[in-house]
Design an enzyme around this catalytic site. Structure first.
Site, mmCIF file in Angstrom:
data_model
loop_
_atom_site.group_PDB
_atom_site.id
_atom_site.type_symbol
_atom_site.label_atom_id
_atom_site.label_comp_id
_atom_site.label_asym_id
_atom_site.label_seq_id
_atom_site.Cartn_x
_atom_site.Cartn_y
_atom_site.Cartn_z
ATOM 1 N N ASP A 1 39.323 43.281 31.667
ATOM 2 C CA ASP A 1 39.972 42.492 30.608
ATOM 3 C C ASP A 1 41.169 41.728 31.155
ATOM 4 O O ASP A 1 41.743 40.890 30.465
ATOM 5 C CB ASP A 1 40.404 43.385 29.439
ATOM 6 C CG ASP A 1 41.267 44.559 29.884
ATOM 7 O OD1 ASP A 1 40.810 45.325 30.759
ATOM 8 O OD2 ASP A 1 42.387 44.706 29.372
ATOM 9 N N ASN A 2 41.540 41.984 32.405
ATOM 10 C CA ASN A 2 42.646 41.258 33.016
ATOM 11 C C ASN A 2 42.149 40.299 34.102
ATOM 12 O O ASN A 2 42.889 39.964 35.025
ATOM 13 C CB ASN A 2 43.669 42.234 33.605
ATOM 14 C CG ASN A 2 44.419 42.994 32.516
ATOM 15 O OD1 ASN A 2 44.488 42.551 31.368
ATOM 16 N ND2 ASN A 2 44.974 44.142 32.855
ATOM 17 N N GLY B 1 40.662 44.440 22.791
ATOM 18 C CA GLY B 1 41.238 43.391 21.942
ATOM 19 C C GLY B 1 42.740 43.331 22.021
ATOM 20 O O GLY B 1 43.398 44.166 22.652
ATOM 21 N N ASP C 1 52.058 50.690 19.042
ATOM 22 C CA ASP C 1 52.926 50.103 18.011
ATOM 23 C C ASP C 1 52.875 48.572 18.020
ATOM 24 O O ASP C 1 53.544 47.924 17.223
ATOM 25 C CB ASP C 1 54.364 50.608 18.161
ATOM 26 C CG ASP C 1 54.980 50.210 19.494
ATOM 27 O OD1 ASP C 1 54.326 49.485 20.280
ATOM 28 O OD2 ASP C 1 56.133 50.639 19.758
ATOM 29 N N GLY C 2 52.125 48.003 18.965
ATOM 30 C CA GLY C 2 51.995 46.545 18.997
ATOM 31 C C GLY C 2 53.207 45.828 19.554
ATOM 32 O O GLY C 2 53.247 44.594 19.584
ATOM 33 N N ARG D 1 53.503 33.062 25.901
ATOM 34 C CA ARG D 1 52.727 32.823 27.108
ATOM 35 C C ARG D 1 51.867 31.576 26.936
ATOM 36 O O ARG D 1 51.377 31.302 25.849
ATOM 37 C CB ARG D 1 51.862 34.054 27.370
ATOM 38 C CG ARG D 1 50.954 33.951 28.558
ATOM 39 C CD ARG D 1 50.573 35.324 29.060
ATOM 40 N NE ARG D 1 49.470 35.901 28.300
ATOM 41 C CZ ARG D 1 48.957 37.096 28.586
ATOM 42 N NH1 ARG D 1 49.451 37.847 29.557
ATOM 43 N NH2 ARG D 1 47.962 37.583 27.869
ATOM 44 N N GLY E 1 45.892 44.190 21.080
ATOM 45 C CA GLY E 1 46.551 45.234 20.307
ATOM 46 C C GLY E 1 48.046 44.985 20.137
ATOM 47 O O GLY E 1 48.717 45.658 19.351
ATOM 48 N N ARG E 2 48.559 44.047 20.889
ATOM 49 C CA ARG E 2 49.992 43.708 20.748
ATOM 50 C C ARG E 2 50.201 42.234 21.068
ATOM 51 O O ARG E 2 51.253 41.835 21.565
ATOM 52 C CB ARG E 2 50.832 44.558 21.688
ATOM 53 C CG ARG E 2 50.374 44.457 23.128
ATOM 54 C CD ARG E 2 51.444 44.869 24.062
ATOM 55 N NE ARG E 2 50.868 44.963 25.395
ATOM 56 C CZ ARG E 2 51.581 45.059 26.490
ATOM 57 N NH1 ARG E 2 52.895 45.075 26.414
ATOM 58 N NH2 ARG E 2 51.002 45.131 27.657
HETATM 59 P P1 AMP Z 1 47.213 45.428 28.958
HETATM 60 O O1 AMP Z 1 47.851 46.600 29.604
HETATM 61 O O2 AMP Z 1 48.191 44.421 28.454
HETATM 62 O O3 AMP Z 1 46.136 44.802 29.760
HETATM 63 O O4 AMP Z 1 46.530 46.011 27.641
HETATM 64 C C1 AMP Z 1 45.388 46.847 27.604
HETATM 65 C C2 AMP Z 1 45.012 47.117 26.148
HETATM 66 O O5 AMP Z 1 46.009 47.959 25.544
HETATM 67 C C3 AMP Z 1 44.937 45.885 25.271
HETATM 68 O O6 AMP Z 1 43.933 46.068 24.332
HETATM 69 C C4 AMP Z 1 46.304 45.853 24.642
HETATM 70 O O7 AMP Z 1 46.320 45.098 23.475
HETATM 71 C C5 AMP Z 1 46.567 47.328 24.389
HETATM 72 N N1 AMP Z 1 48.006 47.633 24.276
HETATM 73 C C6 AMP Z 1 48.909 47.674 25.271
HETATM 74 N N2 AMP Z 1 50.140 47.972 24.806
HETATM 75 C C7 AMP Z 1 50.024 48.138 23.472
HETATM 76 C C8 AMP Z 1 50.930 48.465 22.401
HETATM 77 N N3 AMP Z 1 52.242 48.678 22.610
HETATM 78 N N4 AMP Z 1 50.423 48.545 21.158
HETATM 79 C C9 AMP Z 1 49.122 48.340 20.912
HETATM 80 N N5 AMP Z 1 48.218 48.022 21.848
HETATM 81 C C10 AMP Z 1 48.650 47.930 23.135
HETATM 82 MG MG MG Z 2 45.432 42.935 29.431
#
Ligand code: AMP
Ligand code: MG
Length: 488
Positions: A254-255, A92, A127-128, A178, A94-95
């Site tokens: 998820d990407n 989900g 930390d989102g 985005r 998360g940020r």
């Molecule tokens: P991504 O690397 O953007 O594809 O993210 C993979 C997962 O990690 C997703 O669920 C993101 O929302 C979560 N995520 C990445 N960076 C953060 C962050 N700084 N805080 C909370 N969740 C994160």
């Molecule tokens: Mg992603």
């Protein structure tokens, strides 16, 4: 038509209303001192937004979700995903947040989305937040990809939040705004399937068909047709990445989008010296997402997508698997057709020649590019000169000159078209050392290098005097140690 105030902007809540099961209504964290770092004016115009209005304090707050137009419902989206092969049933946003959908000037719906907007119920230990460097990296690379004609999410703006964010060191926080044709991913379907609610899965598939692959609705088996449509846009997308030398770096399920747009520019990078094993990401220690693996990984991800659709494909589980396997089996051929057509265009060999005449020439070329560790982008850009009578600039890139001369002769006998080559082979890509230079400067408060870099990479085929350093490879010392980080 321009939107002059936040009150006038209409943000739809299509996803939030249709999929409460996948939507957590949420609010972006308030930025203490927001400052606009970069705004994509042509994209704003496509969306019917007035750039001048977006530059006002009210507009900047809108860009980071700190002011929300009346009626909008920002949500964190739920999705699952295989990360480096291991399954997480609940990832989900998360940020990130989906602010809502906007109707662009051309009538299409686009997601308006934030990255780095603070903690959500999906944040787990994170930390989102996001920081300036990685958000500008996504801005630069996604806009370069768009200019290269490669399907991608777009970047409307990067806003510094004015908050210091703790990473290995303290870094300036930022939010990326985005724009995407949607944020439906393979992971969205894995999540829906995981709930066991087949009606939800069907609604999600119907929404994806309506939004991205409407022709599937008329097929005998619309859900198998959806799978095949996604298979085909992904085969074409990955072929485009390979042809331009793009390494995504984190091809988790998820990407991977249903739309066929490139999404989530984390540890991505472009090849310089041609090397099939190139892998830049510091977290991809096994090289799972290395350059040459990308087609196989896409196929693997599509298998996970097919699994999540099985209950919709056929009531009989065995029959569903059989049909999905047969459809997935076509991926390799689709990819290879797209790649071959693309490489022929890169070599100026459009249409007329039979595949058999060009395949040996292509194979031999890639062997010698690898052997001589030739800069991928520079080689193809310079090659057209050899048709126009000046072979020296491309010859000087090779160690084995006799071998390359023999190749040149065979290739020139196929009568290549130099204009087609110059329309196909970019002069400028976001070269890793130049991207790092611009991001480092911006992190320190200097936006100077960002402008010329964006200028070069957003008109990649238009070679201009004065931009020589944007066409040149990195110094060898840089490339040898270059690593990208999944910046969050
Ligand atoms: P991504 O690397 O953007 O594809 O993210 C993979 C997962 O990690 C997703 O669920 C993101 O929302 C979560 N995520 C990445 N960076 C953060 C962050 N700084 N805080 C909370 N969740 C994160
Ligand atoms: Mg992603």
């Amino acid at each position: 038509m321009s939107v002059l105030s936040v009150q006038d902007l209409v943000l739809h809540r299509d996803f939030a209303a249709a999929f409460p099961e996948l939507s957590m209504p949420w609010t972006a964290e308030t930025a203490p001192d927001p400052a606009l770092l970069v705004l994509n004016e042509p994209l704003a115009a496509e969306l019917g937004l007035d750039p001048a209005a977006l530059r006002t304090p009210d507009g900047v707050r809108l860009l980071i979700g700190n002011t929300v137009p009346p009626g909008a419902t920002p949500v964190a989206q739920a999705y699952a995903g295989h990360q480096f092969g291991g399954y997480s049933p609940r990832l989900g946003d998360g940020r990130a947040l989906l602010l809502g959908e906007i109707t662009a000037v051309d009538g299409t719906r686009r997601d308006l989305h934030l990255k780095g907007s603070g903690r959500t119920p999906f944040s787990r230990g994170g930390d989102g937040r996001a920081v300036v460097g990685p958000m500008l990296r996504e801005y630069v690379v996604s806009e370069a990809m768009h200019a290269l004609g490669i399907p991608t999410t777009r970047s409307l703006a990067v806003v510094a939040t004015g908050r210091a964010v703790q990473r290995e060191e303290v870094l300036p926080g930022a939010v990326l705004t985005r724009v995407a044709s949607s944020h439906l991913r393979v992971g969205s379907f894995q999540y829906a399937r995981g709930t066991g609610d087949v009606a939800l899965l069907r609604r999600l598939a119907d929404a994806a068909i309506r939004r991205h692959h409407p022709a599937a609705a008329d097929a005998d088996n619309p859900y198998l047709a959806l799978f095949e449509a996604v298979r085909d846009v992904q085969a074409s997308l990955i072929a485009r990445w390979m042809l331009v030398g793009f390494v995504h770096g984190v091809m988790n399920t998820d990407n991977m989008t249903l739309s066929g747009e490139t999404i989530d520019y984390g540890p991505c990078a472009f090849l310089d010296a041609f090397d099939p094993t190139a892998s830049f990401s510091s977290i991809d220690t096994g090289g799972r997402y290395a350059y040459r693996n990308q087609p196989v990984i896409a196929e693997w991800n599509l298998a996970r997508f097919a699994e999540s659709l099985l209950p919709l494909i056929d009531d009989d589980a065995d029959a569903a698997v059989e049909r999905a396997v047969a459809s997935l089996g076509v991926f390799r051929e689709r990819y290879s057709v797209a790649w071959s057509a693309g490489v022929r265009a890169k070599l100026g060999l459009a249409g007329a020649l039979p595949e058999g005449a060009t395949a040996p020439v292509v194979d031999e070329l890639f062997r010698s590019l690898e052997q001589s560790r030739v800069d991928h982008t520079r080689f193809f850009r310079r090659l057209s000169g050899a048709v126009r009578g000046d072979a020296e600039p491309v010859r000087e890139l090779f160690v084995d000159l006799a071998g390359f001369d023999a190749w040149l002769e065979r290739w020139r006998a196929l009568n290549p078209d130099p204009e087609l080559m110059d329309r196909t082979n970019p002069a400028y890509i976001p070269r890793n050392h130049l991207v790092e230079e611009a991001l480092d400067a911006a992190t320190g408060g200097d936006l100077g290098p960002l402008g010329p870099l964006l200028d070069a990479v957003t008109r990649p085929f238009d070679e201009r005097p004065g931009l020589e350093r944007y066409a040149a490879p990195a110094p060898a010392e840089f490339s040898a140690g270059f690593r990208t980080f999944c910046g969050t």
